[in-house]
Design an enzyme around this catalytic site. Structure first.
Site, short mmCIF file in Angstrom:
data_model
loop_
_atom_site.label_atom_id
_atom_site.label_comp_id
_atom_site.label_asym_id
_atom_site.label_seq_id
_atom_site.Cartn_x
_atom_site.Cartn_y
_atom_site.Cartn_z
CB CYS A 385 -0.97 -0.01 1.18
SG CYS A 385 -0.18 -0.23 2.79
CB SER A 386 4.35 1.75 -0.59
OG SER A 386 5.31 2.74 -0.91
#
Length: 572
Positions: A385-386
């Site tokens: 989730c970067s």
């Protein structure tokens, strides 16, 4: 008032710990300790919001040579986290007031007018201070092991209709990409939360859209049969999603079998488990959460989830226990920079942040290479989730370069574009880490700050190719949970509603048009109930506009006073 009776004591203590250990994420600090030290959801949410507003609060306190910081004696406070929380509550929270009492509160309230003036000036220069995720739809994943999608959608539609008192779209939609995902309006979060009966029963999971991509790609690419490893499982949303998708696939495959084969199975007393998901988690506290969640969510005669307390990196790839594993889902710890409302999200990278990201990227590369070392594994999904290249394209390119060099068995890992997301428009970055356009096009990216209506996310899918005389190919499985049957498909309807709510200039006494006359004629035939609803809605809108106008005027007066401009009298 003693410090431990303050309604903000728990939140202030958590924030103080976070400020002293900036190399760790808030979630890690809050939940890894376990036991009675885990904060309440409300305290965690308050701290998360306060951290988002720390740049604004520090700017307000440090303006004019730290004038307000000195006025409230901020540097003398031992629990600066408590002071930050109180200032956030006063200036930026929903109710804009501080509950309870105490010395810190008295000092802050004493300078409330000056604090509000500085806050107004800051927000006027930084209009994007608000939370972008508040405009995202409320995504709800239906747990098909507990409820058919249509049944859950029906209940949610009834509850949504009851809760929707204002004019606007109040429809439950089926997501266009994830088959068991439903889409509700953004304001549904006000009544649909973790205390909802549907959530507590395990029939639905409140999960953001992009975080559903990992399990979707893993379950719908290649032959779904075989065992799986979820390398970093807790709290278990992706694990349970993977199990649910496999459960649906086995059920669909069973329905497609010829009648003769089905008759042979009638003598079986119990259905045999056809696939096991080994869910790894090394943290004891998070492992307990994982076990509890799996007991609540997983119920299948064909799929089993086996929580495994241990470090995925320490698993021996040749262990016979994992001999039937054909796919690994790897969603390791990351910076969380894609989550637009995450407290740890940073828009700038100082030296400490760069070091933290590089440290995470090193760990992620090691984990991906370890996944590729399992000799029997054919498919790997790596996701974060970067939004940082270091954690995404660079990890992918480095792992491919290292694991594909000097292979004696003739096998090779390659990037493959997931068929289940073939219509997703945003792809990987060409050239980063030497990736070609064809490789970058295999990667999936989401950007919540650029119109994707979901948090930032990254997904990569790998397949192992082997030297073989067998020219047959394995077809990708098609995961369908009948989500769209009888449910309208989501196509940005709530995004259009949010965009339409942007204030527009209202002209006085507009001239009626032919279209307007036509609409007016139609309205005469409206039912009394519709007229009442429209009248009620119009009153609400008028009241809301009047309140907004009053707030704007008050803000303008405060700014003028600060600049030394005398306010105009009513006669003027």
């Amino acid at each position: 008032m003693s410090k431990n009776t303050s309604p903000y004591y728990a939140a202030g203590t958590l924030l103080n710990t976070y400020l002293q250990h900036r190399n760790r994420g808030l979630k890690s600090i809050a939940f890894d300790s376990g036991g009675n030290n885990v904060p309440s959801s409300s305290s965690y949410a308050t701290v998360a919001k306060t951290i988002q507003h720390l740049p604004a609060i520090n700017s307000i306190l440090n303006a004019d040579n730290k004038k307000l910081s000195k006025a409230i004696d901020f540097d003398s406070y031992k629990n600066k986290g408590l002071a930050y929380v109180m200032i956030y509550e006063l200036l930026f929270s929903k109710f804009q007031k501080i509950r309870g009492g105490g010395q810190i509160k008295r000092m802050i309230v004493k300078h409330e007018k000056e604090l509000r003036r500085e806050a107004d000036e800051y927000t006027s220069k930084n209009p994007s201070l608000g939370d972008p995720s508040s405009n995202f739809p409320r995504y709800v994943r239906v747990n098909v092991m507990h409820s058919p999608v249509a049944d859950a959608a029906k209940i949610l539609q009834e509850e949504l209709t009851k809760a929707s008192s204002e004019e606007g779209n109040s429809t439950v939609y089926a997501d266009a990409h994830v088959p068991d995902l439903l889409v509700l309006p953004p304001n549904a979060s006000s009544w649909l939360h973790h205390d909802s009966e549907l959530v507590k029963s395990g029939k639905i999971i409140l999960q953001d859209k992009s975080s559903c991509f990992s399990a979707l790609v893993c379950a719908s690419s290649g032959d779904f049969r075989g065992d799986y490893i979820d390398a970093c499982s807790a709290p278990g949303n992706k694990t349970s999603h993977l199990a649910a998708l496999l459960h649906a696939s086995f059920a669909a495959a069973d329905e497609d079998e010829p009648p003769k084969k089905k008759k042979k199975k009638k003598g079986n007393k119990t259905n045999k488990i056809q696939s096991t998901v080994f869910a790894c988690e090394r943290s004891s506290a998070r492992f307990d959460t994982l076990k509890s969640r799996m007991d609540q969510l997983v119920s299948s005669s064909s799929v089993a989830v086996e929580p495994t307390h241990g470090d995925f990196l320490k698993i021996d790839p040749s262990d016979p226990k994992y001999a039937n594993v054909r796919a690994i889902m790897l969603d390791p710890s990351c910076s969380g920079s894609g989550i637009v409302n995450a407290p740890d999200r940073s828009t700038t990278q100082n030296s400490d942040e760069k070091n933290r990201i590089q440290s995470l990227a090193n760990f992620q590369t090691v984990a991906l290479k370890h996944s590729m070392s399992f000799p029997q594994v054919e498919r790997i999904v790596y996701s974060t989730c970067s939004v940082h290249d270091e954690e995404n394209e660079l990890v992918v390119s480095n792992a491919l370069a290292e694991m594909n060099s000097g292979k004696e068995d003739g096998s090779e890992w390659k990037l493959v574009a997931p068929q289940c997301l073939q219509h997703w428009p945003r792809r990987g970055k060409v050239g980063v880490g030497g990736l070609s356009k064809s490789q970058a096009d295999c990667l999936i990216r989401c950007d919540g700050l650029d119109g994707d209506e979901t948090n930032g996310f990254f997904v990569s899918y790998f397949e192992r190719t082997r030297v073989s005389n067998d020219t047959s190919s394995v077809q990708s499985s098609e995961v369908t949970c009948n989500a769209s049957i009888g449910i309208p498909l989501y196509d940005g309807q709530y995004k259009k509603v949010v965009e339409s709510e942007v204030p527009k200039k209202i002209e006085k006494d507009p001239k009626p048009t032919e279209e307007g006359k036509s609409k007016g004629a139609t309205s005469k035939n409206a039912t009394p109930s519709n007229n009442k609803a429209a009248e009620k809605s119009a009153k609400k809108r008028a009241k809301k506009l009047a309140w907004k106008k009053k707030q704007a005027l008050q803000k303008g007066e405060r700014l003028k006073k600060k600049e030394g401009i005398a306010p105009k009298s009513k006669e003027e």
